[in-house]
Design an enzyme around this catalytic site. Structure first.
Site: not given
Ligand code: CO
Length: 134
Positions: A7, A79, A130
């Site tokens: 994502h 992020h 991440e």
């Molecule tokens: Co995230």
């Protein structure tokens, strides 16, 4: 080592307005808001054919998103998240390469119920990364 783009997370000053815009203006499939008190955020997931977008809004006192929105009042990309097959092996490899893991270095359970880690943005071209266990 890294796999799919899981994502892209966007911090937004007005979660409801952003969710509405993605649904009506961009015609995306937008899910209901989800509170993530452990991470200090409320999240709206948007499902795209090849990845997801996460709209993030601060939740609670010590939200990591609050300072970001102070610096970026209109919102912005916060992020990006890559999948890895083995998050502990990925962590060990990255630490051996000199990359800094945020927090304790131990994976936390992320918004999708899987272990996640965050890598220091200064080690990755100014981008907070991440990693999520695939
Ligand atoms: Co995230």
């Amino acid at each position: 080592m890294i796999g799919r783009l899981n994502h892209v997370a966007i911090a937004v000053p007005d979660l409801e307005a952003a969710a509405r815009q993605y649904a009506s203006v961009l015609g995306a499939s937008v899910r209901a808001p989800q509170a993530e008190p452990d991470h200090g955020v409320t999240v709206v997931f948007i499902d795209l054919p090849n990845t997801r977008i996460e709209l993030l809004h601060p939740l609670g006192e010590a939200s990591p998103i609050a300072a970001f929105l102070e610096r970026n009042p209109a919102g912005g990309i916060h992020h990006i998240c890559y999948e890895v097959d083995d998050i502990l092996a990925a962590r060990d490899r990255l630490q051996a390469e000199g990359a800094r893991i945020l927090g304790t270095g131990e994976p936390k359970i992320g918004a999708h119920g899987k272990p996640v880690l965050f890598l220091h943005p200064k080690d990755f071209n100014g981008c907070l990364l991440e990693l999520e266990q695939a």
